[in-house]
Design a protein around this motif. Structure first.
Motif, mmCIF file in Angstrom:
data_model
loop_
_atom_site.group_PDB
_atom_site.id
_atom_site.type_symbol
_atom_site.label_atom_id
_atom_site.label_comp_id
_atom_site.label_asym_id
_atom_site.label_seq_id
_atom_site.Cartn_x
_atom_site.Cartn_y
_atom_site.Cartn_z
ATOM 1 N N SER A 1 0.841 -1.198 0.000
ATOM 2 C CA SER A 1 0.000 0.000 0.000
ATOM 3 C C SER A 1 0.874 1.245 0.000
ATOM 4 O O SER A 1 1.958 1.264 0.587
ATOM 5 C CB SER A 1 -0.951 -0.009 1.201
ATOM 6 O OG SER A 1 -0.236 -0.073 2.410
ATOM 7 N N ASN B 1 -4.842 6.822 -2.004
ATOM 8 C CA ASN B 1 -4.303 5.529 -1.585
ATOM 9 C C ASN B 1 -4.185 4.651 -2.814
ATOM 10 O O ASN B 1 -4.990 4.742 -3.745
ATOM 11 C CB ASN B 1 -5.234 4.863 -0.573
ATOM 12 C CG ASN B 1 -5.281 5.621 0.730
ATOM 13 O OD1 ASN B 1 -4.251 6.035 1.250
ATOM 14 N ND2 ASN B 1 -6.470 5.823 1.262
ATOM 15 N N TRP B 2 -3.179 3.794 -2.797
ATOM 16 C CA TRP B 2 -2.957 2.880 -3.908
ATOM 17 C C TRP B 2 -2.492 1.560 -3.320
ATOM 18 O O TRP B 2 -1.638 1.538 -2.431
ATOM 19 C CB TRP B 2 -1.900 3.450 -4.847
ATOM 20 C CG TRP B 2 -1.793 2.802 -6.195
ATOM 21 C CD1 TRP B 2 -2.625 1.859 -6.720
ATOM 22 C CD2 TRP B 2 -0.815 3.061 -7.195
ATOM 23 N NE1 TRP B 2 -2.221 1.523 -7.996
ATOM 24 C CE2 TRP B 2 -1.108 2.249 -8.304
ATOM 25 C CE3 TRP B 2 0.285 3.897 -7.262
ATOM 26 C CZ2 TRP B 2 -0.341 2.238 -9.461
ATOM 27 C CZ3 TRP B 2 1.044 3.895 -8.421
ATOM 28 C CH2 TRP B 2 0.733 3.084 -9.506
ATOM 29 N N THR C 1 -1.175 -2.324 -4.558
ATOM 30 C CA THR C 1 -0.834 -3.256 -5.626
ATOM 31 C C THR C 1 -0.540 -4.620 -5.013
ATOM 32 O O THR C 1 -0.211 -4.732 -3.830
ATOM 33 C CB THR C 1 0.390 -2.782 -6.448
ATOM 34 O OG1 THR C 1 1.514 -2.636 -5.592
ATOM 35 C CG2 THR C 1 0.100 -1.478 -7.168
ATOM 36 N N GLN D 1 -2.648 -3.472 -9.791
ATOM 37 C CA GLN D 1 -3.388 -2.623 -8.865
ATOM 38 C C GLN D 1 -4.609 -3.367 -8.330
ATOM 39 O O GLN D 1 -5.332 -4.019 -9.081
ATOM 40 C CB GLN D 1 -3.860 -1.354 -9.576
ATOM 41 C CG GLN D 1 -4.741 -0.477 -8.688
ATOM 42 C CD GLN D 1 -5.310 0.693 -9.437
ATOM 43 O OE1 GLN D 1 -4.632 1.673 -9.639
ATOM 44 N NE2 GLN D 1 -6.565 0.576 -9.862
ATOM 45 N N GLY E 1 -6.932 1.888 -6.418
ATOM 46 C CA GLY E 1 -6.150 3.075 -6.752
ATOM 47 C C GLY E 1 -6.739 3.893 -7.882
ATOM 48 O O GLY E 1 -7.917 3.740 -8.226
ATOM 49 N N TRP F 1 -4.318 -1.703 -13.797
ATOM 50 C CA TRP F 1 -2.869 -1.479 -13.848
ATOM 51 C C TRP F 1 -2.197 -2.835 -13.782
ATOM 52 O O TRP F 1 -2.383 -3.585 -12.817
ATOM 53 C CB TRP F 1 -2.450 -0.618 -12.653
ATOM 54 C CG TRP F 1 -0.980 -0.389 -12.492
ATOM 55 C CD1 TRP F 1 -0.072 -1.212 -11.874
ATOM 56 C CD2 TRP F 1 -0.238 0.752 -12.918
ATOM 57 N NE1 TRP F 1 1.173 -0.648 -11.895
ATOM 58 C CE2 TRP F 1 1.102 0.559 -12.527
ATOM 59 C CE3 TRP F 1 -0.587 1.927 -13.594
ATOM 60 C CZ2 TRP F 1 2.093 1.496 -12.791
ATOM 61 C CZ3 TRP F 1 0.397 2.857 -13.846
ATOM 62 C CH2 TRP F 1 1.717 2.644 -13.453
#
Length: 157
Positions: free
Chosen positions: A58, A70-71, A73, A88, A91, A96
């Motif tokens: 994160s 916030n993202w 993966t 992803q 996000g 992604w």
């Protein structure tokens, strides 16, 4: 949903082990990301954390106009010292998928990044990609290329 693809290649005068150790550590991503992105890992990882399939990472990022996001993966595939893939889970993108490949070459390592992404549905997504997103993603990877040269040097063949 329309997807877009970009590809980057770079040669580095380091060993395959050095390349793998650096690029497979989530903590090093901030070192090759433009400062204005406000990139910060929020996962509780240390320098000793070893990447594994299923690993969730994160981040906090500021991609545009000072808006914090916030993202998250996930590392979905790994073949030790050959490639890893992150996707992803949450996000700014509709999708992604980022593939990182490493190949030993004379004098160093050849790295290839393949990115497939999608944003909002057409026509908004296409317009946003043409006007903003594609350019921004390219700028991030151009910065990354320069940061890698500064860190490891440039392999001249």
């Amino acid at each position: 949903m329309k997807t877009y693809q970009l590809k980057w290649e770079q040669d580095m005068p380091i060993t395959l082990d050095e390349a793998w150790q650096f690029f497979s550590s989530p903590l090093n991503l901030a070192k090759i990301t433009p400062k204005e992105m406000g990139f910060k890992i929020t996962s509780d990882y240390t320098e000793d954390t070893v990447m594994y399939e299923g690993m969730l990472i994160s981040y906090k990022i500021t991609p545009l106009l000072g808006i914090k996001m916030n993202w998250v993966t996930e590392i979905t595939h790994i073949k030790d010292r050959k490639y890893f893939i992150d996707e992803q889970r949450f996000g700014p993108y509709a999708m992604w998928h980022h593939e990182h490949f490493f190949k030993e070459i004379e004098g160093g390592v050849h790295m290839t990044d393949k990115l497939t992404y999608a944003i909002a549905p057409a026509p908004i997504g296409g317009l946003a990609n043409a006007l903003i997103v594609r350019k921004k993603v390219k700028q991030i990877f151009q910065y990354r290329e320069k940061a890698i040269i500064e860190r490891f040097g440039n392999l001249v063949m």
